[in-house]
Design a protein around this motif. Structure first.
Motif, PDB file in Angstrom:
ATOM      1  N   GLN A  69       0.837  -1.208   0.000  1.00 23.31           N
ATOM      2  CA  GLN A  69       0.000   0.000   0.000  1.00 23.31           C
ATOM      3  C   GLN A  69       0.867   1.251   0.000  1.00 23.31           C
ATOM      4  O   GLN A  69       0.567   2.205  -0.720  1.00 23.31           O
ATOM      5  N   ASP A  70       1.919   1.242   0.801  1.00 27.00           N
ATOM      6  CA  ASP A  70       2.821   2.397   0.831  1.00 27.00           C
ATOM      7  C   ASP A  70       3.446   2.627  -0.546  1.00 27.00           C
ATOM      8  O   ASP A  70       3.565   3.770  -0.996  1.00 27.00           O
ATOM      9  N   GLU A  71       3.833   1.544  -1.210  1.00 22.50           N
ATOM     10  CA  GLU A  71       4.409   1.680  -2.543  1.00 22.50           C
ATOM     11  C   GLU A  71       3.390   2.242  -3.530  1.00 22.50           C
ATOM     12  O   GLU A  71       3.698   3.144  -4.308  1.00 22.50           O
ATOM     13  N   VAL A  72       2.179   1.715  -3.501  1.00 22.02           N
ATOM     14  CA  VAL A  72       1.126   2.202  -4.402  1.00 22.02           C
ATOM     15  C   VAL A  72       0.886   3.692  -4.151  1.00 22.02           C
ATOM     16  O   VAL A  72       0.830   4.482  -5.102  1.00 22.02           O
ATOM     17  N   CYS A  73       0.759   4.082  -2.897  1.00 24.14           N
ATOM     18  CA  CYS A  73       0.528   5.499  -2.576  1.00 24.14           C
ATOM     19  C   CYS A  73       1.669   6.360  -3.094  1.00 24.14           C
ATOM     20  O   CYS A  73       1.433   7.439  -3.655  1.00 24.14           O
ATOM     21  N   GLY A  74       2.889   5.910  -2.916  1.00 24.96           N
ATOM     22  CA  GLY A  74       4.038   6.662  -3.391  1.00 24.96           C
ATOM     23  C   GLY A  74       4.064   6.816  -4.897  1.00 24.96           C
ATOM     24  O   GLY A  74       4.541   7.829  -5.422  1.00 24.96           O
ATOM     25  N   LEU A  75       3.548   5.824  -5.614  1.00 27.13           N
ATOM     26  CA  LEU A  75       3.519   5.886  -7.074  1.00 27.13           C
ATOM     27  C   LEU A  75       2.315   6.648  -7.607  1.00 27.13           C
ATOM     28  O   LEU A  75       2.406   7.318  -8.637  1.00 27.13           O
ATOM     29  N   VAL A  76       1.188   6.567  -6.919  1.00 24.55           N
ATOM     30  CA  VAL A  76      -0.040   7.196  -7.388  1.00 24.55           C
ATOM     31  C   VAL A  76      -0.088   8.684  -7.041  1.00 24.55           C
ATOM     32  O   VAL A  76      -0.565   9.496  -7.841  1.00 24.55           O
ATOM     33  N   LYS A  77       0.416   9.043  -5.880  1.00 29.37           N
ATOM     34  CA  LYS A  77       0.312  10.432  -5.424  1.00 29.37           C
ATOM     35  C   LYS A  77       0.869  11.439  -6.433  1.00 29.37           C
ATOM     36  O   LYS A  77       0.193  12.421  -6.739  1.00 29.37           O
ATOM     37  N   PRO A  78       2.067  11.235  -6.996  1.00 27.99           N
ATOM     38  CA  PRO A  78       2.557  12.202  -7.993  1.00 27.99           C
ATOM     39  C   PRO A  78       1.659  12.278  -9.229  1.00 27.99           C
ATOM     40  O   PRO A  78       1.503  13.358  -9.814  1.00 27.99           O
ATOM     41  N   GLN A  79       1.074  11.174  -9.607  1.00 33.97           N
ATOM     42  CA  GLN A  79       0.177  11.172 -10.766  1.00 33.97           C
ATOM     43  C   GLN A  79      -1.071  11.992 -10.477  1.00 33.97           C
ATOM     44  O   GLN A  79      -1.549  12.739 -11.332  1.00 33.97           O
ATOM     45  N   ILE A  80      -1.610  11.861  -9.276  1.00 31.67           N
ATOM     46  CA  ILE A  80      -2.793  12.626  -8.886  1.00 31.67           C
ATOM     47  C   ILE A  80      -2.460  14.116  -8.826  1.00 31.67           C
ATOM     48  O   ILE A  80      -3.233  14.953  -9.308  1.00 31.67           O
ATOM     49  N   GLU A  81      -1.299  14.438  -8.247  1.00 30.97           N
ATOM     50  CA  GLU A  81      -0.895  15.846  -8.178  1.00 30.97           C
ATOM     51  C   GLU A  81      -0.730  16.442  -9.576  1.00 30.97           C
ATOM     52  O   GLU A  81      -1.119  17.578  -9.826  1.00 30.97           O
ATOM     53  N   GLN A  82      -0.169  15.656 -10.490  1.00 26.66           N
ATOM     54  CA  GLN A  82      -0.011  16.120 -11.872  1.00 26.66           C
ATOM     55  C   GLN A  82      -1.376  16.325 -12.534  1.00 26.66           C
ATOM     56  O   GLN A  82      -1.597  17.315 -13.236  1.00 26.66           O
ATOM     57  N   LEU A  83      -2.297  15.422 -12.299  1.00 23.52           N
ATOM     58  CA  LEU A  83      -3.641  15.538 -12.848  1.00 23.52           C
ATOM     59  C   LEU A  83      -4.345  16.780 -12.299  1.00 23.52           C
ATOM     60  O   LEU A  83      -4.975  17.534 -13.048  1.00 23.52           O
ATOM     61  N   ILE A  84      -4.205  17.032 -11.011  1.00 27.21           N
ATOM     62  CA  ILE A  84      -4.820  18.221 -10.404  1.00 27.21           C
ATOM     63  C   ILE A  84      -4.234  19.485 -11.021  1.00 27.21           C
ATOM     64  O   ILE A  84      -4.969  20.441 -11.318  1.00 27.21           O
ATOM     65  N   ALA A  85      -2.923  19.500 -11.222  1.00 24.07           N
ATOM     66  CA  ALA A  85      -2.283  20.666 -11.830  1.00 24.07           C
ATOM     67  C   ALA A  85      -2.804  20.893 -13.253  1.00 24.07           C
ATOM     68  O   ALA A  85      -3.088  22.029 -13.642  1.00 24.07           O
ATOM     69  N   ARG A  86      -2.946  19.826 -14.016  1.00 26.08           N
ATOM     70  CA  ARG A  86      -3.482  19.957 -15.380  1.00 26.08           C
ATOM     71  C   ARG A  86      -4.914  20.477 -15.367  1.00 26.08           C
ATOM     72  O   ARG A  86      -5.285  21.323 -16.188  1.00 26.08           O
ATOM     73  N   MET A  87      -5.717  19.952 -14.452  1.00 26.16           N
ATOM     74  CA  MET A  87      -7.106  20.392 -14.361  1.00 26.16           C
ATOM     75  C   MET A  87      -7.174  21.867 -13.977  1.00 26.16           C
ATOM     76  O   MET A  87      -8.017  22.600 -14.488  1.00 26.16           O
ATOM     77  N   SER A  88      -6.291  22.304 -13.106  1.00 24.47           N
ATOM     78  CA  SER A  88      -6.242  23.706 -12.709  1.00 24.47           C
ATOM     79  C   SER A  88      -5.905  24.588 -13.908  1.00 24.47           C
ATOM     80  O   SER A  88      -6.523  25.639 -14.108  1.00 24.47           O
ATOM     81  N   LEU A  89      -4.929  24.151 -14.701  1.00 23.54           N
ATOM     82  CA  LEU A  89      -4.576  24.912 -15.904  1.00 23.54           C
ATOM     83  C   LEU A  89      -5.739  24.994 -16.881  1.00 23.54           C
ATOM     84  O   LEU A  89      -5.992  26.051 -17.470  1.00 23.54           O
ATOM     85  N   LEU A  90      -6.450  23.897 -17.061  1.00 24.29           N
ATOM     86  CA  LEU A  90      -7.613  23.899 -17.954  1.00 24.29           C
ATOM     87  C   LEU A  90      -8.701  24.837 -17.431  1.00 24.29           C
ATOM     88  O   LEU A  90      -9.329  25.553 -18.206  1.00 24.29           O
ATOM     89  N   SER A  91      -8.895  24.830 -16.131  1.00 28.15           N
ATOM     90  CA  SER A  91      -9.893  25.708 -15.539  1.00 28.15           C
ATOM     91  C   SER A  91      -9.503  27.174 -15.739  1.00 28.15           C
ATOM     92  O   SER A  91     -10.355  28.010 -16.075  1.00 28.15           O
ATOM     93  N   GLN A  92      -8.225  27.478 -15.546  1.00 29.39           N
ATOM     94  CA  GLN A  92      -7.747  28.844 -15.773  1.00 29.39           C
ATOM     95  C   GLN A  92      -7.933  29.248 -17.232  1.00 29.39           C
ATOM     96  O   GLN A  92      -8.349  30.376 -17.524  1.00 29.39           O
ATOM     97  N   GLN A  93      -7.637  28.315 -18.138  1.00 22.88           N
ATOM     98  CA  GLN A  93      -7.791  28.612 -19.565  1.00 22.88           C
ATOM     99  C   GLN A  93      -9.257  28.879 -19.907  1.00 22.88           C
ATOM    100  O   GLN A  93      -9.567  29.811 -20.650  1.00 22.88           O
ATOM    101  N   ARG A  94     -10.162  28.082 -19.338  1.00 22.47           N
ATOM    102  CA  ARG A  94     -11.592  28.308 -19.580  1.00 22.47           C
ATOM    103  C   ARG A  94     -12.022  29.670 -19.056  1.00 22.47           C
ATOM    104  O   ARG A  94     -12.800  30.374 -19.693  1.00 22.47           O
TER     105      ARG A  94
END
Length: 110
Positions: A75-100
Motif C-alpha cells: 500500500q505504501d508503494e502504491v501510494c508513493g507511485l499514485v500520489k505524484p500522478q494525482i498531483e499532476q492531474l490536479i495541476a493539469r485540471m487547474s490549468l484547464l480551468s484557468q484557460q476556460r
C-alpha cells in the motif's frame, strides 16, 4: 491438517490484490486500479464482519500478521507511485480551468 480460516483467506486475497496494484502502479497501468481498489474495499468490509467472530490459532495469527505487513508495504508503494500522478492531474485540471476562465473573459485565442 489445519483448516484455513476465512479471516486468513480474506487477508491472503487482500494481499494478492494490493500486490497486483503495486505491480500495475510500477508499470504505470492505472486503468485496473479502481476495480482492484473496489475489490479491496469489499474484502475489508467482509473482514470487519467476520474478524470479531473468529478466533485464530497462533499459526493463523502469525500468518495474518505477516500478510498485514505485506499489505502495508505494498500500500505504501502504491501510494508513493499514485500520489505524484494525482498531483499532476490536479495541476493539469487547474490549468484547464484557468484557460476556460480566460476564454470566457477574453474570448478564445485567435
Amino acid at each position: 491438517m489445519a483448516t484455513t480460516s476465512e479471516v486468513v483467506h480474506c487477508y491472503d486475497q487482500l494481499a494478492a490484490r494490493v500486490a497486483l496494484m503495486a505491480e500495475l502502479a510500477r508499470a504505470k497501468d492505472w486503468a485496473r486500479l479502481p476495480e482492484l481498489e473496489a475489490q479491496c474495499s469489499a474484502l475489508v468490509e467482509r473482514l470487519k464482519v467476520i474478524q470479531p467472530l473468529e478466533a485464530l490459532d497462533p499459526a493463523q495469527f502469525e500468518e495474518t500478521r505477516r500478510l498485514i505487513e505485506r499489505i502495508r508495504a505494498d500500500q505504501d508503494e502504491v501510494c508513493g507511485l499514485v500520489k505524484p500522478q494525482i498531483e499532476q492531474l490536479i495541476a493539469r485540471m487547474s490549468l484547464l480551468s484557468q484557460q476556460r476562465s480566460l476564454d470566457r473573459a477574453y474570448g478564445p485565442p485567435h
